[in-house]
Every structure is written in C-alpha cells, then in structure tokens.
Design an enzyme around this catalytic site. Structure first.
Site, PDB file in Angstrom:
ATOM      1  N   HIS A   1       4.520  -7.796  -5.867  1.00  0.00           N
ATOM      2  CA  HIS A   1       4.349  -6.883  -7.006  1.00  0.00           C
ATOM      3  C   HIS A   1       3.139  -7.298  -7.855  1.00  0.00           C
ATOM      4  O   HIS A   1       2.419  -6.450  -8.372  1.00  0.00           O
ATOM      5  CB  HIS A   1       5.617  -6.849  -7.860  1.00  0.00           C
ATOM      6  CG  HIS A   1       6.810  -6.257  -7.148  1.00  0.00           C
ATOM      7  ND1 HIS A   1       6.735  -5.095  -6.415  1.00  0.00           N
ATOM      8  CD2 HIS A   1       8.104  -6.665  -7.050  1.00  0.00           C
ATOM      9  CE1 HIS A   1       7.931  -4.814  -5.902  1.00  0.00           C
ATOM     10  NE2 HIS A   1       8.779  -5.755  -6.267  1.00  0.00           N
TER      11      HIS A   1
ATOM     12  N   LEU B   1     -10.854   9.616 -17.354  1.00  0.00           N
ATOM     13  CA  LEU B   1      -9.731   9.708 -16.411  1.00  0.00           C
ATOM     14  C   LEU B   1      -8.392   9.830 -17.144  1.00  0.00           C
ATOM     15  O   LEU B   1      -8.119   9.075 -18.079  1.00  0.00           O
ATOM     16  CB  LEU B   1      -9.709   8.431 -15.557  1.00  0.00           C
ATOM     17  CG  LEU B   1      -8.503   8.246 -14.637  1.00  0.00           C
ATOM     18  CD1 LEU B   1      -8.571   9.190 -13.441  1.00  0.00           C
ATOM     19  CD2 LEU B   1      -8.404   6.796 -14.160  1.00  0.00           C
TER      20      LEU B   1
ATOM     21  N   ASP C   1       3.436   1.792  -2.149  1.00  0.00           N
ATOM     22  CA  ASP C   1       4.585   1.193  -1.465  1.00  0.00           C
ATOM     23  C   ASP C   1       4.145   0.039  -0.560  1.00  0.00           C
ATOM     24  O   ASP C   1       3.042   0.046  -0.022  1.00  0.00           O
ATOM     25  CB  ASP C   1       5.295   2.273  -0.636  1.00  0.00           C
ATOM     26  CG  ASP C   1       6.703   1.855  -0.234  1.00  0.00           C
ATOM     27  OD1 ASP C   1       7.232   0.885  -0.825  1.00  0.00           O
ATOM     28  OD2 ASP C   1       7.271   2.485   0.666  1.00  0.00           O
TER      29      ASP C   1
HETATM   30  C1  IPE Z   1       8.924   4.693  -3.825  1.00  0.00           C
HETATM   31  O1  IPE Z   1       9.024   3.525  -3.103  1.00  0.00           O
HETATM   32  C2  IPE Z   1       8.860   4.409  -5.295  1.00  0.00           C
HETATM   33  C3  IPE Z   1       7.662   3.717  -5.757  1.00  0.00           C
HETATM   34  C4  IPE Z   1       6.615   3.425  -5.038  1.00  0.00           C
HETATM   35  C5  IPE Z   1       7.675   3.368  -7.142  1.00  0.00           C
HETATM   36  P1  IPE Z   1      10.446   2.947  -2.606  1.00  0.00           P
HETATM   37  O2  IPE Z   1      10.143   1.715  -1.854  1.00  0.00           O
HETATM   38  O3  IPE Z   1      11.368   2.841  -3.751  1.00  0.00           O
HETATM   39  O4  IPE Z   1      10.929   4.137  -1.662  1.00  0.00           O
HETATM   40  P2  IPE Z   1      12.030   4.141  -0.519  1.00  0.00           P
HETATM   41  O5  IPE Z   1      13.267   3.507  -1.068  1.00  0.00           O
HETATM   42  O6  IPE Z   1      11.466   3.348   0.626  1.00  0.00           O
HETATM   43  O7  IPE Z   1      12.186   5.588  -0.172  1.00  0.00           O
HETATM   44  C1  IPE Z   2       6.522  -0.736  -3.999  1.00  0.00           C
HETATM   45  O1  IPE Z   2       6.772  -1.787  -3.129  1.00  0.00           O
HETATM   46  C2  IPE Z   2       6.845  -1.100  -5.427  1.00  0.00           C
HETATM   47  C3  IPE Z   2       8.007  -0.383  -5.967  1.00  0.00           C
HETATM   48  C4  IPE Z   2       8.734   0.471  -5.332  1.00  0.00           C
HETATM   49  C5  IPE Z   2       8.371  -0.684  -7.325  1.00  0.00           C
HETATM   50  P1  IPE Z   2       8.230  -2.117  -2.574  1.00  0.00           P
HETATM   51  O2  IPE Z   2       8.859  -3.100  -3.478  1.00  0.00           O
HETATM   52  O3  IPE Z   2       9.007  -0.878  -2.365  1.00  0.00           O
HETATM   53  O4  IPE Z   2       7.857  -2.771  -1.204  1.00  0.00           O
HETATM   54  P2  IPE Z   2       8.627  -2.636   0.175  1.00  0.00           P
HETATM   55  O5  IPE Z   2       8.780  -1.170   0.453  1.00  0.00           O
HETATM   56  O6  IPE Z   2       9.944  -3.325   0.015  1.00  0.00           O
HETATM   57  O7  IPE Z   2       7.732  -3.309   1.168  1.00  0.00           O
HETATM   58 MG    MG Z   3       9.243   0.371  -0.781  1.00  0.00          MG
END
Ligand code: IPE
Ligand code: IPE
Ligand code: MG
Length: 237
Positions: A32, A126, A15
C-alpha cells in the site's frame, strides 16, 4: 480507424498492492505504501499530459471486510498522502474532491477531506477525485432516495426524472463521465466502481500491479485509448 484525441477523464482502479508485497515477502502495508507512490506518479502523469480529470479508487465500500489493521493502515496512508501532498497539489492548481460516504470514516479523516476540498475548490487545473468508502450501488440508491423525497415533497414531477435529473444527484455531479477506465493487477471486473458513469467508457485492463504503475504505463494506456473507435451505438465511421 478514426482517431479520437479527446481524453478528458481517466478513472483508475488501483489494484494489486497486496500481491506486489506478497511477491516480495513483505507485509501488505508495504504494498500500500508503494501504491501511494504510484498515486503520485499517476497524478504527475495526468498533469503532464494535460488531462483535466482523474478519478482514483482508493477504498471501496466493500473494503471494510478486510482486517481492521489493514483498514487502519489504509486510512493512515490516506492521511499521510493528503497531508504531504496538499500544498504541492494546491500550488499546482489541482482541485481535490472526494466521493464516497463519509459517515463511516474516522472523524479526523473527514476533517482533512473537507479542509482539502475547501482549500482547492477554486483551482482550475486537474480535478483529482479520490473515491473513499465509495460504492456505486449505494451512490445510485442515495440518488433514488433523493429523487423520491423530492417527488413526495412536491418539488419534482415523476415525469421529470430523466438522465439529467438523475446524474445531478450522483456524487460525481459536475464531472464528465470517464473516457478511459484503467484497472491494474489483471482482474477484469469493476468492483462496484462508477457503474452508471462508465456506460460508454473504454476499458484498459493491465496485468501489472499498481505499485509498478509508471508514467510509461499511463502513456501506453492513453495510446491504446486513442486507437479505439468510440461509436456510442452509431455505425462504424
Ligand atoms: C477494488 O479493489 C477497490 C479498490 C481498488 C479500492 P479490490 O481488491 O477491493 O477488488 P476485488 O475485491 O478484487 O473485487
Ligand atoms: C488495492 O490493492 C488497494 C485497495 C483495494 C485498497 P489490494 O490490496 O486489493 O491488492 P491485492 O488485490 O490484494 O493484490
Ligand atoms: Mg485487490
């Protein structure tokens, strides 16, 4: 404190890509993209440490709520990642697996997933599980539907529904439960990830954003894990 050297399975909620990009005045896709680089780092780190199982949360069943353009970007990155890494992963003995519902994914992504699983099925290095359109609630409900169907069909007795029977109907069948769950970005929540499987996992929440994840980050999290005492309800050692 007892030291536990056994570390079989690491699961990671990757995240913070969006915040990483925002902090640099870049579009989310840039975060990303760097996140995909960090995936390479995490996989390499686990292989170097000889960790047998790694599970990565790449796209949740709730991530469809994001703008279509971001969803497209994420699916595009998944394609690029699998296409560019598959040969190397395969030659390195990595077994690729995907969890999550495939119906809603673009057709060519499903094909890519199926091909990469088929190619790497017999590998014994792995096991890398990638969660795409994954959500624990759906997974658990589907397991219940399957069990109910088998009861109705007369193939299963209600009394035989136990933990073992249930786990066999989860998408993670055959994969041991995570020992260590890591979440980056400072959020302290599970966001519908592996709820059944992490009943006794150790959690490490890190403030760093996923694109900044390094092998050192992994080593630090593993070191923290080894300092924990896992009791499973028993008395302290
Ligand atoms: C959780 O992250 C899902 C992934 C890392 C794929 P999100 O960014 O979607 O989670 P929330 O919305 O903050 O809970
Ligand atoms: C994690 O990063 C990737 C996915 C959930 C796909 P985010 O896109 O959720 O990044 P933040 O949480 O907005 O910083
Ligand atoms: Mg996120």
């Amino acid at each position: 404190m007892a030291l536990h050297t056994s570390l079989t399975h690491i699961a990671i909620i990757m995240d913070g890509n969006g915040r990483w990009a925002k902090a640099r005045g870049l579009p989310r896709i840039a975060g990303h993209q760097r996140g995909a680089e960090a995936v390479r780092t995490a996989v390499r780190g686990c292989r170097n440490l000889g960790i047998p199982y790694l599970t990565l949360y790449a796209f949740s069943s709730e991530n469809w709520k994001r703008p279509a353009s971001e969803v497209d970007d994420l699916m595009g990155l998944l394609r690029v990642y699998v296409r560019s890494e598959l040969a190397e992963l395969h030659s390195g003995g990595v077994r690729l697996r995907f969890i999550g519902e495939r119906d809603a994914l673009p057709r060519d992504v499903v094909t890519l997933i199926e091909e990469s699983e088929a190619l790497t099925r017999a590998n014994d290095g792995l096991t890398l599980s990638v969660a795409v359109n994954y959500g624990s609630h759906r997974e658990i409900i589907r397991a219940c539907q399957q069990l109910a169907g088998e009861v109705v069909a007369g193939r299963l007795a209600i009394a035989d529904i136990d933990e073992t029977a249930f786990v066999r109907r989860l998408e993670t069948v055959g994969i041991p439960d995570p020992d260590l769950l890591i979440r980056t970005s400072g959020e302290k929540r599970l966001s519908n990830f592996l709820l059944w499987q992490i009943a006794y996992s150790e959690f490490v929440f890190l403030d760093i954003l996923w694109p900044d994840f390094s092998e050192q980050t992994l080593h630090d999290a593993v070191a923290e894990y080894h300092n924990r005492e896992r009791r499973y309800g028993a008395s302290s050692a």
